[in-house]
Write a protein that holds these residues in place. Structure first.
Motif, mmCIF file in Angstrom:
data_model
loop_
_atom_site.group_PDB
_atom_site.id
_atom_site.type_symbol
_atom_site.label_atom_id
_atom_site.label_comp_id
_atom_site.label_asym_id
_atom_site.label_seq_id
_atom_site.Cartn_x
_atom_site.Cartn_y
_atom_site.Cartn_z
ATOM 1 N N ALA A 1 0.837 -1.204 0.000
ATOM 2 C CA ALA A 1 0.000 0.000 0.000
ATOM 3 C C ALA A 1 0.868 1.249 0.000
ATOM 4 C CB ALA A 1 -0.919 -0.013 1.213
ATOM 5 N N GLY B 1 2.280 2.054 -3.300
ATOM 6 C CA GLY B 1 1.339 2.426 -4.343
ATOM 7 C C GLY B 1 0.903 1.258 -5.202
ATOM 8 N N TYR C 1 -9.689 0.930 3.693
ATOM 9 C CA TYR C 1 -9.056 2.188 3.324
ATOM 10 C C TYR C 1 -8.405 2.107 1.940
ATOM 11 C CZ TYR C 1 -5.733 6.006 3.270
ATOM 12 O OH TYR C 1 -5.016 7.095 2.906
ATOM 13 N N ALA D 1 -11.015 1.978 -0.711
ATOM 14 C CA ALA D 1 -11.624 3.292 -0.897
ATOM 15 C C ALA D 1 -10.662 4.222 -1.632
ATOM 16 C CB ALA D 1 -12.001 3.873 0.458
ATOM 17 N N SER D 2 -9.384 4.138 -1.294
ATOM 18 C CA SER D 2 -8.408 4.990 -1.975
ATOM 19 C C SER D 2 -8.308 4.649 -3.452
ATOM 20 C CB SER D 2 -7.040 4.828 -1.314
ATOM 21 O OG SER D 2 -7.103 5.200 0.039
ATOM 22 N N ALA D 3 -8.501 3.380 -3.774
ATOM 23 C CA ALA D 3 -8.415 2.951 -5.170
ATOM 24 C C ALA D 3 -9.779 3.034 -5.870
ATOM 25 C CB ALA D 3 -7.884 1.521 -5.235
ATOM 26 N N HIS D 4 -10.771 3.599 -5.196
ATOM 27 C CA HIS D 4 -12.119 3.765 -5.770
ATOM 28 C C HIS D 4 -12.712 2.438 -6.184
ATOM 29 C CE1 HIS D 4 -11.412 8.000 -5.558
ATOM 30 N NE2 HIS D 4 -10.345 7.887 -6.329
ATOM 31 N N ARG E 1 -10.859 -2.370 -12.672
ATOM 32 C CA ARG E 1 -9.912 -1.506 -11.970
ATOM 33 C C ARG E 1 -8.990 -2.352 -11.095
ATOM 34 N NH1 ARG E 1 -11.238 3.948 -11.747
ATOM 35 N NH2 ARG E 1 -9.843 4.188 -9.965
ATOM 36 N N LEU F 1 -1.087 5.595 -4.026
ATOM 37 C CA LEU F 1 -2.429 5.386 -3.507
ATOM 38 C C LEU F 1 -3.055 6.704 -3.084
ATOM 39 C CD1 LEU F 1 -2.670 2.177 -1.363
ATOM 40 C CD2 LEU F 1 -3.667 2.706 -3.552
ATOM 41 N N ASP F 2 -2.235 7.612 -2.585
ATOM 42 C CA ASP F 2 -2.767 8.903 -2.196
ATOM 43 C C ASP F 2 -3.274 9.644 -3.436
ATOM 44 O OD1 ASP F 2 -3.317 10.293 0.099
ATOM 45 O OD2 ASP F 2 -1.712 11.732 -0.291
ATOM 46 N N LEU G 1 -4.331 8.181 -6.022
ATOM 47 C CA LEU G 1 -5.577 7.510 -6.402
ATOM 48 C C LEU G 1 -6.743 8.033 -5.581
ATOM 49 C CD1 LEU G 1 -4.428 3.821 -6.725
ATOM 50 C CD2 LEU G 1 -5.336 5.251 -8.539
ATOM 51 N N ALA G 2 -6.482 8.251 -4.293
ATOM 52 C CA ALA G 2 -7.551 8.716 -3.426
ATOM 53 C C ALA G 2 -8.017 10.105 -3.850
ATOM 54 C CB ALA G 2 -7.078 8.741 -1.982
ATOM 55 N N GLY G 3 -7.094 10.899 -4.345
ATOM 56 C CA GLY G 3 -7.469 12.253 -4.744
ATOM 57 C C GLY G 3 -8.128 12.311 -6.103
ATOM 58 N N ALA G 4 -7.966 11.259 -6.884
ATOM 59 C CA ALA G 4 -8.523 11.266 -8.229
ATOM 60 C C ALA G 4 -10.029 11.036 -8.186
ATOM 61 C CB ALA G 4 -7.864 10.157 -9.050
ATOM 62 N N PRO G 5 -10.755 11.538 -9.132
ATOM 63 C CA PRO G 5 -12.205 11.323 -9.139
ATOM 64 C C PRO G 5 -12.538 9.877 -9.403
ATOM 65 C CG PRO G 5 -11.487 12.389 -11.151
ATOM 66 C CD PRO G 5 -10.305 12.340 -10.286
ATOM 67 N N SER G 6 -13.612 9.432 -8.753
ATOM 68 C CA SER G 6 -14.030 8.054 -8.942
ATOM 69 C C SER G 6 -14.741 7.923 -10.285
ATOM 70 C CB SER G 6 -14.953 7.643 -7.806
ATOM 71 O OG SER G 6 -16.102 8.445 -7.837
ATOM 72 N N PRO G 7 -14.855 6.723 -10.794
ATOM 73 C CA PRO G 7 -15.462 6.547 -12.124
ATOM 74 C C PRO G 7 -16.887 7.090 -12.195
ATOM 75 C CG PRO G 7 -14.387 4.535 -11.392
ATOM 76 C CD PRO G 7 -14.373 5.465 -10.250
ATOM 77 N N PRO H 1 -14.215 11.024 -3.375
ATOM 78 C CA PRO H 1 -13.474 9.900 -2.801
ATOM 79 C C PRO H 1 -13.978 9.583 -1.395
ATOM 80 C CG PRO H 1 -11.987 11.540 -3.714
ATOM 81 C CD PRO H 1 -13.343 12.129 -3.739
ATOM 82 N N THR H 2 -14.103 8.323 -1.150
ATOM 83 C CA THR H 2 -14.624 7.900 0.157
ATOM 84 C C THR H 2 -13.524 7.474 1.107
ATOM 85 O OG1 THR H 2 -14.876 5.686 -0.702
ATOM 86 C CG2 THR H 2 -16.799 7.128 -0.807
ATOM 87 N N GLY H 3 -12.308 7.567 0.623
ATOM 88 C CA GLY H 3 -11.207 7.107 1.473
ATOM 89 C C GLY H 3 -11.072 7.944 2.721
ATOM 90 N N SER H 4 -10.782 7.290 3.778
ATOM 91 C CA SER H 4 -10.607 7.986 5.047
ATOM 92 C C SER H 4 -9.253 8.670 5.068
ATOM 93 C CB SER H 4 -10.702 6.974 6.187
ATOM 94 O OG SER H 4 -10.152 7.514 7.342
ATOM 95 N N ARG I 1 -7.537 8.888 7.663
ATOM 96 C CA ARG I 1 -6.816 8.366 8.808
ATOM 97 C C ARG I 1 -5.471 7.784 8.420
ATOM 98 N NH1 ARG I 1 -11.370 5.548 9.051
ATOM 99 N NH2 ARG I 1 -10.142 3.682 8.731
#
Lengths: 227, 596
Positions: free
Chosen positions: A46, A49, A77, A80-83, A184, B426-427, B429-435, B440-443, B445
């Motif tokens: 993770a 990446g 988490y 969610a980060s990977a949508h 994905r 991954l960060d 990815l979290a900031g990128a818009p979802s399809p 983004p729903t990532g926490s 934390r």
């Protein structure tokens, strides 16, 4: 006299189980998979990446320790980060899977032993009804717990995680076939069939397609497969 | 007259021998001075060695030199590897001004001895002859106070301990000096030991420090062992050190040695002196040591028994870390004291951090581990991003100098904890818009921290209940239990009881239907079978007399029932007035009696 009647079946039981129990315990101990090691490896992926490999390792760790809060939180988490859609577990599933599968398996064996012994006791001493009855009820409950645990885990035996982003799912198991849809990275799919280097998968949305075997990681790898 | 002649002749014969003896006495003495070159303000030692009786002699008189007799002693001198009993006179020579002096011989036939006295660090004109630097002169020192030469002047042992009172558990450095005269002491047979069971002597150095000293005119090799002493209980104690040695000593008595010294010839002395190596243990003079108990008043809760003077500091590395990644918190405790009692649990619990057990390492800065630095390292994993403050660490110890407990505390440490996947893809990815365009729903934390190293592992990811080898266990168990169930037959009483219940049900049915023929037939069969089982005899052999004899008055009712059954069998009569309940009661009673 009654003691001798009960001790003979128990001796048969103990000596009859011995040849089986030994290999079963022995097979459970080769040091290859550990929930903590898989979890730490998933964390490394993770941080590097690689959400696909991370989710795969988290899923494998969750198989061994389904009630580990850290594993489930990080899995959620990273997904969610990977949508990637996160499957929420129901209350019943959480309750049943609070028991480790290995523990559940042995509880099932204990349930079988309780039911059988209670039936035997009723046959030998018909006047004592409550103790055998309680044993039967408890044994059936343990067997049911094991069965529920197994039923909930059964679909995951055929699950796989997409390791490469934008993996094409094709309409037929050949490299040049048309793309039906795209998966994905870190998405979980169900494997339903395989043909040479392709695996027929079904997505959570119900779509089916053939995916190259190299792009997938089975949550439960086949025995002897390279991890 | 005759006796006078004889006496005169003997005197004439003995006179040359006496003269020779006197000449020999004078010839068997020599003098040395060490060192031959001294600075102004220093002293040299003039040593007179005599192998015979020492005649009275006067100290020499040399202008500019002051002579002072130090002592006289008996011992051995080594000539060509042989130990010869000798007498020594030590004279301290102190110059009053610089120059070259000639000291006349103290014995009649000895030669003058030269002594050069220089003002300061003037180069030695004799050293040019040698390419090697001149060996440093052996310093002349006096024996420590209270120390005496032992083994006939061949060795001494000295225990140097603190003069102040110490505390229980306190570790203090001690030195054990063992002085040896080379050639006379041939070996040291082990490490020196402390005499006294109320102390521990830790970490004595394996290799002692070695130096040469001139003590009372003789060169001694002084070996010094360093160690740490700790008292286990309070009180006033006497402490001494022992050292095992092998010393060449004469086995002769003092009288025999006196005879040997008069033989006037080294060869004869050598034949007579009886020198032999001998194992012995020398012991230092006892030293008094007062041990105080640690005060109970003001003792901190986290006091671990550390006594000494310590300094503490802490650091954390790296100062910037991502959530989930470990950092190391270090506590440095340096100073002097009993480091084996220096402990710290570091941080047991810290909010937003995952803590792990600390490990410690000690780096001594002296040979005995009395001084040094102990470092405690604790891995910490941040669970929450942001500026995090790690609280200061506290260490309590007893300071024997201030005689009170002291608390040393380190300042808090600020650490920057970034989000766990910062900089990773991954960060991004979290900031990128979802399809589907959703946020983004990532926490925020971040990842939870790693787990400690794994303890349990398995060889297969499949749960046990999905493995064929394991499924054989419950299957076999079920088979064995089923087999046992078949093997265990139900009890005869239970079988009879069930048969009786079936018969009663059948009789009930016949009674309700008013079928007296079937009722009596079934009753007759059941009773005869019951009596046969109860009395262990065939049913056909049961007679009326048998019934009356065994059942008494009840036998008459049973006989009546059997007669009615016979009638009903042959007449197929259906009497409407049959009292079924009465007969049922009779039959139930008989069957129940069988069960009991």
């Amino acid at each position: 006299m009654r003691a001798s009647k009960t001790s003979i079946p128990m001796l048969i039981l103990i000596f009859g189980l011995a040849p089986w129990a030994g290999p079963a315990f022995a097979q459970a101990s080769p040091p290859r998979y550990s929930a903590d090691a898989l979890y730490n490896l998933a964390n490394s992926y993770a941080r590097a990446g690689k959400p696909g490999l991370a989710v795969l390792c988290y899923e494998r760790a969750a198989l061994l320790a389904p009630d580990d809060a850290d594993i489930n939180a990080n899995l959620e988490y990273v997904r969610a980060s990977a949508h990637v859609a996160v499957k929420a577990r129901g209350r019943f599933a959480r309750l049943v899977q609070a028991v480790n599968p290995t523990t559940a398996a042995w509880l099932g064996v204990l349930g079988v032993a309780l039911v059988g012994t209670a039936l035997l006791a009723r046959r030998i001493a018909p006047r004592s009804r409550w103790l055998p009855g309680g044993g039967i009820v408890l044994g059936i409950a343990l067997i049911a717990l094991t069965a529920c645990n197994a039923m909930l885990l059964w679909p995951r035996m055929h699950e796989a995680v997409v390791l490469v982003d934008q993996t094409p799912a094709r309409v037929s198991p050949v490299p040049m076939a048309d793309t039906a849809f795209v998966l994905r990275e870190a998405q979980s799919v169900t494997m339903t069939a395989e043909h040479e280097d392709f695996i027929l998968i079904r997505s959570s949305g119900g779509l089916s397609g053939w995916v190259a075997r190299a792009n997938l990681g089975a949550v439960v790898p086949p025995v002897g497969a390279e991890r | 007259m005759h006796w006078i002649r004889v006496s005169f002749a003997m005197l004439c014969l003995l006179a040359p021998a006496g003269y020779a003896m006197a000449q020999a006495d004078d010839a068997l003495a020599y003098e040395t001075i060490e060192p031959v070159r001294i600075k102004l303000g220093e002293s040299a030692t003039l040593r007179v060695t005599s192998f015979s009786r020492l005649k009275a002699f006067a100290l020499p008189s040399v202008s500019g030199l002051v002579f002072e007799e130090i002592r006289r002693s008996d011992g051995f001198d080594f000539i060509n590897g042989a130990a010869i009993p000798a007498k020594f006179i030590l004279i301290r020579v102190t110059p009053q001004f610089a120059g070259v002096f000639s000291i006349p011989g103290l014995t009649p036939n000895s030669r003058p001895i030269g002594l050069e006295v220089v003002n300061g660090d003037e180069p030695d004109p004799y050293t040019w002859r040698s390419q090697q630097p001149a060996p440093p002169p052996v310093p002349s020192v006096a024996l420590p106070k209270g120390v005496q030469l032992q083994a006939r002047g061949a060795a001494f042992v000295h225990l140097a301990i603190p003069t102040r009172a110490i505390y229980v558990g306190e570790s203090v450095p001690v030195d054990v000096d063992v002085g040896l005269r080379p050639g006379i002491v041939t070996s040291v047979n082990g490490l020196p030991a402390l005499k006294g069971s109320d102390f521990t002597f830790d970490n004595p150095s394996k290799q002692p420090e070695r130096r040469e000293e001139s003590i009372e005119g003789s060169t001694f090799v002084v070996l010094t062992w360093h160690g740490a002493l700790a008292a286990v209980k309070p009180g006033d104690f006497s402490l001494s050190a022992q050292a095992p040695l092998t010393v060449k000593m004469s086995s002769l008595s003092a009288t025999d040695q006196a005879v040997a010294s008069r033989l006037a010839w080294p060869l004869l002395q050598n034949l007579y002196n009886g020198i032999a190596p001998r194992d012995l243990t020398i012991e230092s003079s006892a030293s008094r040591l007062k041990v105080l108990p640690l005060p109970t008043e003001g003792q901190p809760e986290n006091f671990s028994g550390a006594v000494g003077e310590f300094r503490v500091s802490s650091d954390a590395a790296p100062a910037r870390v991502a959530a989930g990644e470990p950092l190391t918190l270090r506590l440095h405790i340096s100073g002097a004291g009993n480091f084996d009692r220096v402990h710290s649990t570091m941080l047991d619990h810290l909010d937003h951090w995952k803590t792990y057990p600390a490990k410690s390492s000690f780096t001594p800065s002296d040979a005995v581990g009395y001084q040094g630095e102990k470092v405690f390292e604790q891995p910490l994993i941040a669970a929450q991003p942001g500026e995090q403050s790690i609280p200061g660490l506290e260490f309590s110890y007893f300071n024997p100098n201030t005689r009170r407990y002291e608390r040393a505390q380190t300042p808090p440490i600020t650490v920057t904890v970034t989000t766990s996947l910062a900089g990773g893809s991954l960060d991004a990815l979290a900031g990128a818009p979802s399809p589907n365009g959703a946020a983004p729903t990532g926490s925020a934390r971040g990842l939870r921290p790693d787990h400690p190293p794994a303890r349990e592992s398995v060889g297969d990811l499949r749960p046990l209940y999905f493995r064929v080898s394991f499924l054989a266990v419950p299957a076999t168990l079920a088979l064995i239990l089923a087999g046992s169930g078949f093997a265990v037959r139900p009890g005869a009483a239970r079988a009879t009881s069930k048969a009786a219940e079936r018969v009663l049900a059948q009789l009930d049915a016949a009674a309700r239907a008013g079928d007296s023929s079937s009722f009596f037939e079934a009753a007759r069969t059941a009773l005869l079978r019951t009596f046969a089982a109860r009395w262990q005899m065939p049913a056909e052999q049961i007679t009326v007399a048998e019934l009356k004899a065994r059942l008494g008055t009840t036998g008459e009712d049973v006989e009546r029932l059997l007669v009615l059954a016979e009638e009903a069998r042959y007449s197929h009569d259906r009497p409407g007035g049959t009292d079924f309940q009465r007969w049922l009661g009779l039959i139930r009673g008989q069957l129940a009696g069988e069960r009991e």
